[in-house]
Design an enzyme around this catalytic site. Structure first.
Site, mmCIF file in Angstrom:
data_model
loop_
_atom_site.group_PDB
_atom_site.id
_atom_site.type_symbol
_atom_site.label_atom_id
_atom_site.label_comp_id
_atom_site.label_asym_id
_atom_site.label_seq_id
_atom_site.Cartn_x
_atom_site.Cartn_y
_atom_site.Cartn_z
ATOM 1 N N SER A 148 0.800 -1.228 0.000
ATOM 2 C CA SER A 148 0.000 0.000 0.000
ATOM 3 C C SER A 148 0.837 1.285 0.000
ATOM 4 O O SER A 148 1.623 1.520 -0.904
ATOM 5 C CB SER A 148 -0.964 -0.035 1.195
ATOM 6 O OG SER A 148 -1.991 0.909 1.053
ATOM 7 N N ASP A 199 -9.843 -6.831 -3.097
ATOM 8 C CA ASP A 199 -9.354 -5.455 -3.216
ATOM 9 C C ASP A 199 -9.699 -4.978 -4.626
ATOM 10 O O ASP A 199 -8.991 -5.282 -5.589
ATOM 11 C CB ASP A 199 -7.840 -5.402 -2.974
ATOM 12 C CG ASP A 199 -7.280 -3.983 -3.019
ATOM 13 O OD1 ASP A 199 -8.043 -3.049 -3.338
ATOM 14 O OD2 ASP A 199 -6.083 -3.817 -2.723
ATOM 15 N N HIS A 226 -7.716 -5.602 0.907
ATOM 16 C CA HIS A 226 -6.516 -4.798 0.623
ATOM 17 C C HIS A 226 -5.323 -5.242 1.467
ATOM 18 O O HIS A 226 -4.231 -5.449 0.943
ATOM 19 C CB HIS A 226 -6.833 -3.326 0.862
ATOM 20 C CG HIS A 226 -5.698 -2.403 0.544
ATOM 21 N ND1 HIS A 226 -5.115 -2.353 -0.710
ATOM 22 C CD2 HIS A 226 -5.023 -1.507 1.315
ATOM 23 C CE1 HIS A 226 -4.133 -1.460 -0.703
ATOM 24 N NE2 HIS A 226 -4.063 -0.947 0.511
#
Length: 248
Positions: A148, A199, A226
């Site tokens: 991320s 995700d 995610h």
């Protein structure tokens, strides 16, 4: 009477010296070269933590590896916006890799966990930051795991100095659209593009851009979102270990 007073004074003097030593000893420890490094037992290993000498200093944690296999790469874990290096300890990732003979280190990015904030507004600044961290931790050609938000640090380093990495594991990182297909195609670093199939936002965007990396493979974790490593830790660890074992 005089003897009793003498004994009393000796006792008081001894107590005073004890207090002084108690107060001064921590200060002496803080002046040692391994300042800030500490450890504690957890599970089947000892977690070592400390601060690198980078500017800004960076907090890190690792579990010392067992007998390392020949040619096994070291692994550096970054983290997402809602997480810290503690995530990889709590998840058991550091301990698992240590058991398998890998040296694995997780760091707190600037402004997260125990690392102080730092003003890094350019990709070059974030790339140089990772460069200093690798030097401070004496990590030669590690595998870089980047979920991320940490893509803002990992991607500039990958595109500029990918030859300094033995492998790259992006987990739906941000910032992939900031670079062109031609830039990705110049990178020869073995890459495991890893994400959860639930995700629907960052993972498809990251895959669309990262698939231009010539030496890539893809691992999808079914039923994971995610932060797929939290949703499906066993599947995540299995995919990561398989990738690490295939690196030369």
């Amino acid at each position: 009477m005089l003897l009793a007073r003498s004994r009393l004074w000796l006792l008081l003097l001894g107590a005073l010296l004890t207090v002084l030593l108690y107060l001064l000893f921590p200060a002496a420890r803080r002046s040692r070269p391994d300042e800030g490094k500490r450890g504690w037992r957890v599970g089947n290993g000892t977690v070592l933590t400390g601060m690198t000498a980078s500017d800004p200093p960076v907090f890190y944690r690792e579990v010392p590896a067992g007998a390392a296999g020949p040619g096994r790469p070291q692994v550096l874990f970054l983290h997402g916006q809602a997480f810290t290096s503690k995530t990889w300890e709590t998840l058991g990732t550091l301990a698992l890799l240590a058991e398998e003979g890998y040296r694995a280190v997780a760091i707190d990015l600037p402004g997260y966990g125990d690392s102080p904030p730092a003003h890094m507004v350019t990709a070059e600044g974030r790339r140089n930051f990772l460069d200093r961290v690798l030097q401070d931790l004496s990590m030669q050609r590690p595998v870089l795991v980047s979920p991320s938000m940490s893509g803002r640090f990992a991607l500039p380093f990958l595109l500029a100095q990918g030859d300094r990495l033995a492998g790259f594991v992006p987990i739906a990182p941000v910032g992939t659209k900031d670079y062109t297909a031609e830039q990705y195609q110049r990178v020869q670093t073995p890459t495991l593009i890893l994400y959860g199939d639930r995700d629907k936002r960052l993972a498809p965007q990251a895959l669309q851009n990262l698939q231009h990396l010539p030496e890539h493979r893809v691992a999808v974790l079914p039923g994971a979102g995610h932060a797929c490593y939290l949703d499906k830790p066993e599947d995540f660890h299995r995919a990561l270990l398989r990738f690490l074992s295939q690196l030369k």
